[in-house]
Design an enzyme around this catalytic site. Structure first.
Site, PDB file in Angstrom:
ATOM      1  N   ASP A 157     -60.609 -30.908  -1.827  1.00 54.85           N
ATOM      2  CA  ASP A 157     -60.836 -31.412  -0.475  1.00 54.85           C
ATOM      3  C   ASP A 157     -59.668 -31.073   0.457  1.00 54.85           C
ATOM      4  O   ASP A 157     -58.516 -31.350   0.140  1.00 54.85           O
ATOM      5  CB  ASP A 157     -61.030 -32.936  -0.562  1.00 54.85           C
ATOM      6  CG  ASP A 157     -61.481 -33.542   0.735  1.00 54.85           C
ATOM      7  OD1 ASP A 157     -62.006 -32.807   1.584  1.00 54.85           O
ATOM      8  OD2 ASP A 157     -61.314 -34.763   0.894  1.00 54.85           O
ATOM      9  N   HIS A 158     -59.992 -30.485   1.595  1.00 51.35           N
ATOM     10  CA  HIS A 158     -58.998 -30.168   2.632  1.00 51.35           C
ATOM     11  C   HIS A 158     -57.836 -29.343   2.079  1.00 51.35           C
ATOM     12  O   HIS A 158     -56.669 -29.644   2.331  1.00 51.35           O
ATOM     13  CB  HIS A 158     -58.480 -31.449   3.295  1.00 51.35           C
ATOM     14  CG  HIS A 158     -59.479 -32.073   4.220  1.00 51.35           C
ATOM     15  ND1 HIS A 158     -59.806 -31.530   5.437  1.00 51.35           N
ATOM     16  CD2 HIS A 158     -60.241 -33.188   4.088  1.00 51.35           C
ATOM     17  CE1 HIS A 158     -60.730 -32.278   6.021  1.00 51.35           C
ATOM     18  NE2 HIS A 158     -61.022 -33.278   5.224  1.00 51.35           N
ATOM     19  N   LYS A 185     -61.945 -44.153   9.807  1.00 51.60           N
ATOM     20  CA  LYS A 185     -62.122 -44.306   8.367  1.00 51.60           C
ATOM     21  C   LYS A 185     -62.825 -45.623   8.022  1.00 51.60           C
ATOM     22  O   LYS A 185     -62.346 -46.711   8.354  1.00 51.60           O
ATOM     23  CB  LYS A 185     -60.757 -44.277   7.664  1.00 51.60           C
ATOM     24  CG  LYS A 185     -60.013 -42.961   7.777  1.00 51.60           C
ATOM     25  CD  LYS A 185     -60.636 -41.894   6.905  1.00 51.60           C
ATOM     26  CE  LYS A 185     -59.838 -40.606   6.894  1.00 51.60           C
ATOM     27  NZ  LYS A 185     -60.468 -39.555   6.102  1.00 51.60           N
ATOM     28  N   GLU A 238     -66.654 -24.238   1.860  1.00 46.84           N
ATOM     29  CA  GLU A 238     -66.877 -24.973   3.108  1.00 46.84           C
ATOM     30  C   GLU A 238     -65.674 -24.732   4.015  1.00 46.84           C
ATOM     31  O   GLU A 238     -64.548 -24.613   3.523  1.00 46.84           O
ATOM     32  CB  GLU A 238     -67.015 -26.474   2.835  1.00 46.84           C
ATOM     33  CG  GLU A 238     -67.036 -27.322   4.115  1.00 46.84           C
ATOM     34  CD  GLU A 238     -67.229 -28.823   3.855  1.00 46.84           C
ATOM     35  OE1 GLU A 238     -68.326 -29.201   3.423  1.00 46.84           O
ATOM     36  OE2 GLU A 238     -66.284 -29.591   4.073  1.00 46.84           O
ATOM     37  N   HIS A 280     -68.075 -35.033   8.082  1.00 49.07           N
ATOM     38  CA  HIS A 280     -66.880 -35.610   7.452  1.00 49.07           C
ATOM     39  C   HIS A 280     -66.610 -37.003   8.012  1.00 49.07           C
ATOM     40  O   HIS A 280     -67.027 -37.349   9.112  1.00 49.07           O
ATOM     41  CB  HIS A 280     -65.673 -34.707   7.701  1.00 49.07           C
ATOM     42  CG  HIS A 280     -65.588 -33.561   6.745  1.00 49.07           C
ATOM     43  ND1 HIS A 280     -64.398 -32.970   6.400  1.00 49.07           N
ATOM     44  CD2 HIS A 280     -66.547 -32.901   6.058  1.00 49.07           C
ATOM     45  CE1 HIS A 280     -64.619 -31.981   5.548  1.00 49.07           C
ATOM     46  NE2 HIS A 280     -65.920 -31.911   5.332  1.00 49.07           N
TER      47      HIS A 280
END
Length: 425
Positions: free
Chosen positions: A83-84, A222, A180, A262
């Site tokens: 991720d990221h 978040k 992605e 996201h």
């Protein structure tokens, strides 16, 4: 799988598992969806930052996923997401992962060489003028200024994504992972026109992306609901989906390319808009729920009472004491009102029900406290410092924790977004 190429199916759920204990409970939510005729593919994700904070390795995500898949007899695809990741952090994810969220946010706005910008503009005169989109009553009109300005802002980022992609491909092999590109952690939303131009640049760069995560307008804080104009979000999403379809048709990007939302966890007010868009265009989506599982762990511990509730209270007290340090890295994606944070002394006197009512994201409950929830969302570092004490309590209270994890993913996320859609083929 399509031939020898890994292919991400139509509907997928990116789900975080900070402490690698909830993979089975998360997978159970996908099994419940399958029983309702909708195939949703789990993608377990964990960023380099989260591994660093917790002291874990990417292999732990793969191990937890494989154990859950084996125990529950899941025969459909599943993935583990680096991720990221960036060029600097990708190496440790090369062996265990098969999904790569390539994060180019830091490069957005970095100037590409003038000759590269001009070469891109000169290569794509067909983008100038009116672009007719399918399935929507709007069209794009792109000027030379639009083309040059977008290339100036995003071309360097796309070039860097190409470097990361090729590094992964050299290690994994072409077609042996899901790429992605993520552009969501930046200051300004990309317009649908910009997205189309970016997709053309990605195609030029030879990156066969299967999902793309733009930044939408509004705030995606978040673990709490969307803040913004829902109608504007729906219009943007529909235009983005139409732009993707256009890019797939005209520039050879993978046919299954889809939007990735996201920080999609708990964005309840936009879930109907996402569902309507998917139904209207018969398109897929990758919904990323990430850190809400960690919150469900704390809710489960609080619900269990006794030592587990005491730990949940201690985690909040420590998070309150270190709130500036915890919130700093997430400043752009949280919105905490300090005046609404209860004192640790008050929380020490709470019952299980008071704690869970404040934390569980049920907006109709007057006791729900969004600031309390966001502080705990970024407070997983505190639980990590508790070490075995935290993990032992998770394991001792597994049934109640797992119940909360599964119900949260299924009832609050999967049902409003995916149910009612045709099964992916």
């Amino acid at each position: 799988m399509a031939g020898n190429t890994l292919t991400l199916p139509k509907y997928s759920l990116g789900t975080g598992d900070r402490f690698a204990h909830q993979a089975k409970a998360q997978l159970q939510a996908c099994i419940l969806a399958a029983k309702q005729g909708v195939e949703i593919i789990p993608v377990w994700n964990k960023s380099n930052r989260e591994h660093t904070i917790i002291g874990s390795e990417p292999a732990s995500v793969r191990a937890a996923a494989e154990a859950a898949v084996k125990e529950l007899g899941w025969s459909k695809p599943y993935f583990c997401d680096a991720d990221h990741i960036t060029l600097q952090t990708v190496d440790r994810f090369l062996a265990p992962c098969d999904f790569y969220t390539i994060d180019v946010a830091d490069m957005i706005g970095q100037a590409a060489p003038i000759e590269a910008i001009e070469a891109f503009v000169n290569k794509h005169p067909e983008l100038l003028g009116k672009i007719e989109l399918s399935g929507i009553d709007e069209s794009f009109t792109i000027t030379a200024e639009d083309l040059r300005g977008t290339a100036s802002k995003f071309l360097a980022a796309v070039k860097q994504a190409g470097e990361v992609y090729r590094k992964i491909a050299a290690a994994k092999g072409e077609g042996q992972f899901i790429p992605e590109i993520s552009m969501d952690e930046t200051d300004r939303a990309q317009s649908p026109v910009e997205l189309l131009i970016i997709l053309v640049a990605i195609a030029d760069e030879g990156i066969p992306i299967q999902t793309i995560a733009p930044k939408f307008s509004g705030r995606f804080n978040k673990g709490v609901d969307y803040v913004g104009d829902v109608a504007q979000f729906e219009r943007e999403m529909q235009l983005d989906v139409a732009a993707i379809a256009y890019a797939v048709k005209h520039y050879g990007l993978p046919a299954n390319l889809k939007l990735s939302v996201h920080s999609g966890s708990d964005k309840f007010s936009i879930y109907p808009a996402i569902h309507r868009t998917m139904k209207k265009f018969d398109c897929g989506v990758h919904l990323k729920t990430a850190g809400t599982t960690w919150l469900e762990e704390i809710i489960g511990l609080a619900e269990a009472g006794g030592k587990a509730l005491a730990l949940a209270k201690d985690v909040y007290a420590d998070a309150f004491a270190h709130r500036e340090e915890l919130c700093g890295p997430y400043a752009t994606v949280i919105d905490i009102d300090p005046a609404k944070l209860p004192s640790p002394e008050a929380v020490q006197g709470w019952t299980s029900e008071q704690y869970t009512s404040a934390l569980r994201h049920v907006q109709s409950n007057p006791a729900y406290n969004a600031s309390f929830r966001q502080l705990l969302h970024v407070g997983f570092k505190i639980a990590a410092k508790k070490g075995r004490h935290y993990l032992d309590l998770l394991e001792a209270n597994e049934p109640v924790v797992a119940k909360n994890v599964t119900e949260n993913l299924y009832d609050r996320h999967i049902v409003p977004v995916f149910l009612g859609l045709a099964t992916a083929r």
